[in-house]
Design a protein around this motif. Structure first.
Motif, short mmCIF file in Angstrom:
data_model
loop_
_atom_site.label_atom_id
_atom_site.label_comp_id
_atom_site.label_asym_id
_atom_site.label_seq_id
_atom_site.Cartn_x
_atom_site.Cartn_y
_atom_site.Cartn_z
N TRP A 172 0.84 -1.20 0.00
CA TRP A 172 0.00 0.00 0.00
C TRP A 172 0.87 1.26 0.00
N ALA A 173 1.92 1.27 0.83
CA ALA A 173 2.81 2.43 0.90
C ALA A 173 3.55 2.62 -0.42
N LYS A 174 4.01 1.51 -1.03
CA LYS A 174 4.71 1.60 -2.31
C LYS A 174 3.82 2.24 -3.38
N ALA A 175 2.55 1.87 -3.36
CA ALA A 175 1.62 2.37 -4.38
C ALA A 175 1.39 3.87 -4.27
N ARG A 176 1.73 4.47 -3.12
CA ARG A 176 1.56 5.91 -2.93
C ARG A 176 2.81 6.70 -3.28
N CYS A 177 3.88 6.02 -3.68
CA CYS A 177 5.15 6.70 -3.88
C CYS A 177 5.35 7.25 -5.28
N GLY A 178 4.81 6.58 -6.30
CA GLY A 178 5.10 7.00 -7.66
C GLY A 178 6.58 6.80 -7.96
N GLN A 179 7.07 7.43 -9.02
CA GLN A 179 8.50 7.37 -9.37
C GLN A 179 9.08 8.77 -9.23
N ASN A 180 10.12 8.88 -8.38
CA ASN A 180 10.69 10.19 -8.05
C ASN A 180 12.21 10.14 -8.21
N PRO A 181 12.72 10.01 -9.43
CA PRO A 181 14.16 9.85 -9.63
C PRO A 181 14.99 11.07 -9.27
N ASP A 182 14.33 12.23 -9.11
CA ASP A 182 15.07 13.46 -8.81
C ASP A 182 14.84 13.96 -7.39
N THR A 183 14.03 13.24 -6.60
CA THR A 183 13.76 13.68 -5.23
C THR A 183 13.99 12.54 -4.26
N ASP A 184 13.95 12.86 -2.97
CA ASP A 184 14.34 11.92 -1.93
C ASP A 184 13.20 11.66 -0.94
N LEU A 185 13.33 10.54 -0.25
CA LEU A 185 12.37 10.14 0.78
C LEU A 185 13.01 10.31 2.15
N LEU A 186 12.28 10.90 3.07
CA LEU A 186 12.67 10.96 4.47
C LEU A 186 11.80 9.97 5.22
N GLU A 187 12.42 9.08 6.00
CA GLU A 187 11.66 8.10 6.78
C GLU A 187 12.02 8.22 8.25
N LEU A 188 11.03 8.46 9.08
CA LEU A 188 11.22 8.51 10.52
C LEU A 188 10.72 7.20 11.13
N TYR A 189 11.49 6.65 12.07
CA TYR A 189 11.15 5.36 12.71
C TYR A 189 11.23 4.22 11.68
N CYS A 190 12.40 4.02 11.08
CA CYS A 190 12.49 3.07 9.97
C CYS A 190 12.66 1.62 10.43
N GLY A 191 12.95 1.37 11.70
CA GLY A 191 13.11 -0.01 12.16
C GLY A 191 14.24 -0.72 11.43
N ASN A 192 13.98 -1.95 11.00
CA ASN A 192 15.01 -2.73 10.32
C ASN A 192 15.00 -2.54 8.80
N GLY A 193 14.29 -1.51 8.35
CA GLY A 193 14.20 -1.25 6.91
C GLY A 193 12.98 -1.88 6.27
N ASN A 194 11.98 -2.21 7.07
CA ASN A 194 10.77 -2.88 6.59
C ASN A 194 10.16 -2.16 5.39
N PHE A 195 9.97 -0.83 5.52
CA PHE A 195 9.45 -0.03 4.41
C PHE A 195 10.58 0.53 3.54
N THR A 196 11.70 0.85 4.17
CA THR A 196 12.79 1.53 3.47
C THR A 196 13.21 0.80 2.21
N ILE A 197 13.42 -0.50 2.33
CA ILE A 197 13.99 -1.28 1.23
C ILE A 197 13.05 -1.34 0.02
N PRO A 198 11.78 -1.71 0.18
CA PRO A 198 10.90 -1.72 -1.00
C PRO A 198 10.65 -0.34 -1.59
N LEU A 199 10.66 0.70 -0.75
CA LEU A 199 10.36 2.04 -1.25
C LEU A 199 11.56 2.74 -1.87
#
Length: 364
Positions: A198-225
């Protein structure tokens, strides 16, 4: 007294009632119609822990009713746990019962499993563990093809490794994760996969911008996104989770993500140029062009400074384990952002707990 099996036929009605209660609590915020992601009605929990109750020369798994905390409830089958855990419980108990070195003053057993079938068992004792214990435990580990850790006061013996290897299926691809004993992991693996998708589907493709993630844990969301952005800047305060995140980035060949061992408050302060930190030595924060922020805070929700800070970004993906604090935060965030999507993920069937997902975009 034995554990009463789940009545899985009740699950749809219980879920509907919980959904109605959660949705009603957001009624005045006029959120979009919630997307509902149910759990499997049984064998959904990848972690379980039981007290060990010794009686008449034998022992059994036990849990306790808070209303009668001194009376053990015998657990012979635990259908909320994964099938891997359920299949192992009885054979393991019988095998431990054959070795006095393994069952003497055994106090608690903790299971950590994965969707991919890996298993780690932690045996906790009220005595110091010796070489005899280690030899017997090694034989059990080989017999059942599991990882075993022995714990007692100021003692931890790891026979092979202190983590399980998960292969999380998301959108037709498997992502590898080391999940450490004692570290935080999502308890309902299949629902977790739905959350990540669900989170991936909200990201789109952003090759020129960056993602900030707070509370990333072991990379559960970080890696796929990470594939959706130029770079990811993430923060996490747990030393165990940061270690796992670095290992998980390497296993998944993620080279565009950086995780900092900092609290969300500290990173917010650094990005606002209010404070400097030694931990940021060599990190050029000004080089990040952040367009999207993902937050997955604890039950307390966001602190006031972090909430104000993320309101400055165009897109916010908010994963919440507490609808009450999510509502509090949305009362402020909806002053600057529009809620595009709202989702409910039933991580904890048969309880009042509900995981939520909200996708917000900046107004105007």
């Amino acid at each position: 007294m034995s554990f009463k099996p789940l009545n899985t036929a009740e699950y749809p009605q219980l879920l509907a009632e919980k959904v109605n209660t959660v949705v009603a609590s957001f009624a005045d915020l006029a959120l979009p119609t919630a997307e509902i992601y149910p759990s499997a009605p049984e064998h959904y929990r990848l972690r379980a822990e039981f007290r060990i109750w010794h009686e008449d020369g034998s022992f059994f798994y036990a849990m306790f009713d808070p209303r009668d905390p001194k009376a053990p409830i015998r657990i012979d089958h635990f259908p909320t746990a994964s099938e891997t855990i359920c299949t192992l419980m009885t054979p393991l108990r019988l095998a431990l019962g054959e070795h006095s070195a393994l069952n003497k003053r055994l106090f608690q057993i903790e299971f950590l499993s994965t969707l991919s079938g890996d298993m780690l068992v932690t045996l906790i004792y009220h005595r110091r563990l010796d070489d005899e214990w280690q030899l017997a435990a090694q034989a059990i580990a080989e017999q059942f093809n599991i990882q075993i850790i022995g714990r007692s006061k100021k003692q931890k013996i790891v026979l092979d490794r202190d983590y399980v290897l998960e292969q999380l299926p998301v959108d037709g691809k498997h992502y590898a994760y080391h999940q450490y004993e004692g570290g935080f992991t999502q308890p309902n693996g299949k629902v977790n996969a739905k959350m990540v998708s669900w989170a991936k589907a909200r990201c789109g493709q952003n090759p020129d911008t960056d993602l900030l993630e707070l509370y990333c844990g072991n990379g559960n969301f970080t890696i796929p996104l990470a594939t959706h952005f130029r770079r990811v800047l993430a923060t996490e305060i747990s030393k165990t989770s940061v270690k796992a995140a670095h290992e998980n980035f390497a296993m998944n060949t993620v080279s565009n993500a950086l995780v900092l061992r900092m609290s969300s408050e500290e990173l917010t302060s650094a990005l606002n140029k209010e404070r400097s930190f030694r931990r940021l030595h060599g990190v050029d924060l000004d080089s990040y062009a952040i367009s999207t922020v993902l937050v997955d805070p604890p039950r307390a929700g966001l602190d006031a400074a972090s909430r104000e800070f993320i309101a400055g970004f165009n897109n916010i993906i908010y994963i919440s384990c507490n609808p009450e604090t999510l509502r509090r935060d949305l009362e402020i965030l909806t002053k600057s952002h529009h809620v595009n999507d709202f989702a409910l993920f039933d991580q904890f069937p048969y309880t009042h707990h509900m995981e939520c997902g909200v996708f917000l975009t900046k107004q105007g």
